[in-house]
Write a protein that holds these residues in place. Structure first.
Motif, PDB file in Angstrom:
ATOM      1  N   ILE A 253      37.314  82.857 109.303  1.00  0.00           N
ATOM      2  CA  ILE A 253      38.269  81.786 109.643  1.00  0.00           C
ATOM      3  C   ILE A 253      38.797  82.002 111.070  1.00  0.00           C
ATOM      4  O   ILE A 253      38.940  81.057 111.843  1.00  0.00           O
ATOM      5  N   ARG A 254      39.058  83.272 111.406  1.00  0.00           N
ATOM      6  CA  ARG A 254      39.508  83.577 112.774  1.00  0.00           C
ATOM      7  C   ARG A 254      38.462  83.136 113.804  1.00  0.00           C
ATOM      8  O   ARG A 254      38.792  82.650 114.881  1.00  0.00           O
ATOM      9  N   MET A 255      37.207  83.328 113.466  1.00  0.00           N
ATOM     10  CA  MET A 255      36.119  82.965 114.391  1.00  0.00           C
ATOM     11  C   MET A 255      36.102  81.447 114.604  1.00  0.00           C
ATOM     12  O   MET A 255      35.926  80.966 115.731  1.00  0.00           O
ATOM     13  N   ILE A 256      36.262  80.701 113.521  1.00  0.00           N
ATOM     14  CA  ILE A 256      36.289  79.230 113.626  1.00  0.00           C
ATOM     15  C   ILE A 256      37.461  78.805 114.512  1.00  0.00           C
ATOM     16  O   ILE A 256      37.310  77.986 115.425  1.00  0.00           O
ATOM     17  N   ALA A 257      38.642  79.374 114.248  1.00  0.00           N
ATOM     18  CA  ALA A 257      39.841  78.976 115.000  1.00  0.00           C
ATOM     19  C   ALA A 257      39.682  79.323 116.483  1.00  0.00           C
ATOM     20  O   ALA A 257      40.060  78.533 117.357  1.00  0.00           O
ATOM     21  N   GLN A 282      37.123  77.492 102.412  1.00  0.00           N
ATOM     22  CA  GLN A 282      36.565  76.359 103.165  1.00  0.00           C
ATOM     23  C   GLN A 282      37.684  75.460 103.693  1.00  0.00           C
ATOM     24  O   GLN A 282      37.639  74.994 104.839  1.00  0.00           O
ATOM     25  N   ALA A 283      38.718  75.233 102.865  1.00  0.00           N
ATOM     26  CA  ALA A 283      39.839  74.388 103.292  1.00  0.00           C
ATOM     27  C   ALA A 283      40.527  75.002 104.518  1.00  0.00           C
ATOM     28  O   ALA A 283      40.904  74.292 105.451  1.00  0.00           O
ATOM     29  N   LEU A 313      35.470  68.066  96.791  1.00  0.00           N
ATOM     30  CA  LEU A 313      36.400  68.853  97.626  1.00  0.00           C
ATOM     31  C   LEU A 313      37.007  67.968  98.722  1.00  0.00           C
ATOM     32  O   LEU A 313      38.222  68.016  98.966  1.00  0.00           O
ATOM     33  N   PHE A 314      36.178  67.151  99.356  1.00  0.00           N
ATOM     34  CA  PHE A 314      36.696  66.237 100.401  1.00  0.00           C
ATOM     35  C   PHE A 314      37.797  65.358  99.812  1.00  0.00           C
ATOM     36  O   PHE A 314      38.846  65.157 100.415  1.00  0.00           O
ATOM     37  N   ARG A 316      39.708  65.904  97.218  1.00  0.00           N
ATOM     38  CA  ARG A 316      40.931  66.671  96.916  1.00  0.00           C
ATOM     39  C   ARG A 316      41.720  66.994  98.178  1.00  0.00           C
ATOM     40  O   ARG A 316      42.935  67.137  98.148  1.00  0.00           O
ATOM     41  N   LEU A 317      40.994  67.109  99.308  1.00  0.00           N
ATOM     42  CA  LEU A 317      41.672  67.456 100.562  1.00  0.00           C
ATOM     43  C   LEU A 317      42.009  66.216 101.403  1.00  0.00           C
ATOM     44  O   LEU A 317      42.589  66.337 102.483  1.00  0.00           O
ATOM     45  N   GLY A 318      41.605  65.038 100.929  1.00  0.00           N
ATOM     46  CA  GLY A 318      41.861  63.815 101.709  1.00  0.00           C
ATOM     47  C   GLY A 318      41.015  63.761 102.970  1.00  0.00           C
ATOM     48  O   GLY A 318      41.406  63.163 103.971  1.00  0.00           O
ATOM     49  N   ILE A 319      39.838  64.373 102.901  1.00  0.00           N
ATOM     50  CA  ILE A 319      38.928  64.364 104.071  1.00  0.00           C
ATOM     51  C   ILE A 319      37.903  63.245 103.894  1.00  0.00           C
ATOM     52  O   ILE A 319      37.371  63.036 102.808  1.00  0.00           O
ATOM     53  N   GLN A 320      37.632  62.543 104.986  1.00  0.00           N
ATOM     54  CA  GLN A 320      36.598  61.502 104.982  1.00  0.00           C
ATOM     55  C   GLN A 320      35.378  62.037 105.719  1.00  0.00           C
ATOM     56  O   GLN A 320      35.536  62.665 106.770  1.00  0.00           O
ATOM     57  N   PRO A 321      34.179  61.742 105.214  1.00  0.00           N
ATOM     58  CA  PRO A 321      33.002  62.083 106.034  1.00  0.00           C
ATOM     59  C   PRO A 321      33.028  61.194 107.280  1.00  0.00           C
ATOM     60  O   PRO A 321      33.289  59.993 107.160  1.00  0.00           O
TER      61      PRO A 321
END
Ligand code: SAM
Ligand code: DTB
Ligand code: SF4
Length: 365
Positions: A253-257, A282-283, A313-314, A316-321
């Motif tokens: 996660i640190r690498m992504i950030a 992942q979230a 998962l999208f 549940r997280l309110g993510i749109q493709p």
């Protein structure tokens, strides 16, 4: 402004030092994620994720010795080899990917570099996948400038070629091709006007400084890669890294950030390794600025989460493709096409009705 505030400010730079990247990566986790999320919001819709589907169009028996790779002919991983797939089969897979909601189709081949006759077949694949209305990406190994030019002419959108790790650790991982070779291919791709997709892998037993080294190489390219895949090693038995110790996911996660902060306008892909991550990890990657994934139950040869699990998962997280990404050039091209069609239609109507196309402002009624 403190030095860390300056580093976290989201300024586009190409002169990052290792010490600066180290300072970003090692700040308290909450500060790191907060800074990354702020920058993410300044540049992208934070609730959209781009989705690419991968297909291995030529599998196994690769002459290279990449220590992580199940497709290298140097190791026995029990993989069944397949020669270059027929164009029609690839198109069927692309149609399926589109139906499932992917917007980009990435085709990967286990080659050191493509032979000319094979490149011609791949070019046909690119043309036909593009005609389906999908973005195209290929990863075929090293490319000459001429080959990059041919792919650009065919309309290829992205070329994936990873640096994989730092220049220092690289020799422990691959001996059959140099870091310089990789940088040369990326230069050829960039010069041809193709979007660059380049990133690496963590969890290969590298030192933490090798992660800063990888980020430094990517961020100090003449232009940041438009897409930066961060892979967590998929440890495959039979490869030299088959038994390597599992990575601490907070480091991933640190690498992504860190990638998000130093390359603020690039898509950062939460790439291989999701099959071994829980939904909460992942979230957190999405919160840290990841905005692209491989979508569909297979990567090249190993497993990826089922498309349905990602859709849930999208939700549940309110993510749109993300809907198909339109570049500025594409938008302008399409607008010009619409105007040209409109003018042609009006001209045709005018000819048939004998009415002038434009009224004469000097004419007095
Ligand atoms: N043969 C081409 C090349 O290497 O340039 C293209 C295909 S290669 C499989 C593409 C990338 O997949 C590699 O550069 C590496 O970063 C990634 N990859 C391969 N095996 C992996 C593994 N076991 N875990 C994570 N990433 C992997
Ligand atoms: C990238 O960075 N990761 C993808 C893609 N680019 C080509 C490949 C991941 C491969 C994982 C191992 C496998 O499935 O063979
Ligand atoms: Fe071959 Fe690519 Fe695998 Fe390396 S990563 S062994 S070049 S398929």
């Amino acid at each position: 402004m403190s030095n860390l505030d300056y580093l976290n400010s989201g300024k586009v730079r190409n002169d990052w030092s290792l010490a600066e990247i180290e300072a970003i990566y090692n700040q308290p986790f909450n500060d790191l994620l907060f800074a990354a999320q702020l920058i993410h919001r300044q540049n992208f819709n934070p609730n959209e994720v781009q989705t690419s589907t991968l297909l291995s169009i030529k599998t196994g028996a690769c002459p290279e010795d990449c220590a992580y790779c199940p497709q290298s002919g140097h190791y026995n991983t029990g993989l069944s080899k397949e020669k270059l797939m027929a164009v029609q089969k690839v198109i069927e897979k692309a149609q399926q990917a589109k139906k499932n909601g992917a917007t980009r189709f990435c085709m990967g081949a286990a080659w050191r570099s493509p032979r000319e006759k094979d490149l011609d077949v791949v070019i046909e694949m690119v043309r036909q996948v593009k005609d389906l209305g999908l973005e195209t990406c290929v990863t075929l190994g090293m490319l000459t400038d001429e080959q990059a030019g041919k792919l650009a002419e065919a309309g290829l959108d992205y070329y994936n070629h990873n640096l994989d790790t730092s220049p220092e650790y690289y020799e422990q991982i691959i001996t059959t091709r140099s870091y310089e070779h990789r940088l040369d291919t990326l230069q050829n791709v960039r010069d041809a006007g193709i979007n660059v997709c380049s990133g690496g892998i963590i969890g290969m037993g590298e030192k933490i400084s090798d992660r800063y080294g990888l980020i430094k190489q990517l961020a100090n390219m003449p232009e940041h890669p438009q897409s930066v895949p961060i892979n967590m090693l998929v440890a495959v038995p039979g490869t030299p890294l088959g038994e390597v110790e599992k990575l601490d996911e907070f480091d991933f996660i640190r690498m992504i950030a860190t990638a998000r902060i130093v390359m603020p306008n690039s898509y950062v892909r939460l790439s291989a390794g999701r099959e071994d991550m829980n939904e909460q990890t992942q979230a957190l990657c999405y919160f840290a600025g990841a905005n692209s994934i491989f979508y569909g139950e297979k990567l090249l040869t190993t497993a990826n989460p089922e498309a349905e699990a990602d859709s849930i998962l999208f939700k549940r997280l309110g993510i749109q493709p993300e809907q198909r990404h339109h570049s500025k050039e594409q938008v302008e091209e399409e607008a010009a096409e619409i105007v040209a069609k409109g003018v042609a239609k009006a001209a045709e109507e005018t000819t048939s009705s004998k009415k002038p196309l434009f009224y004469d402002a000097t004419e007095v009624n």
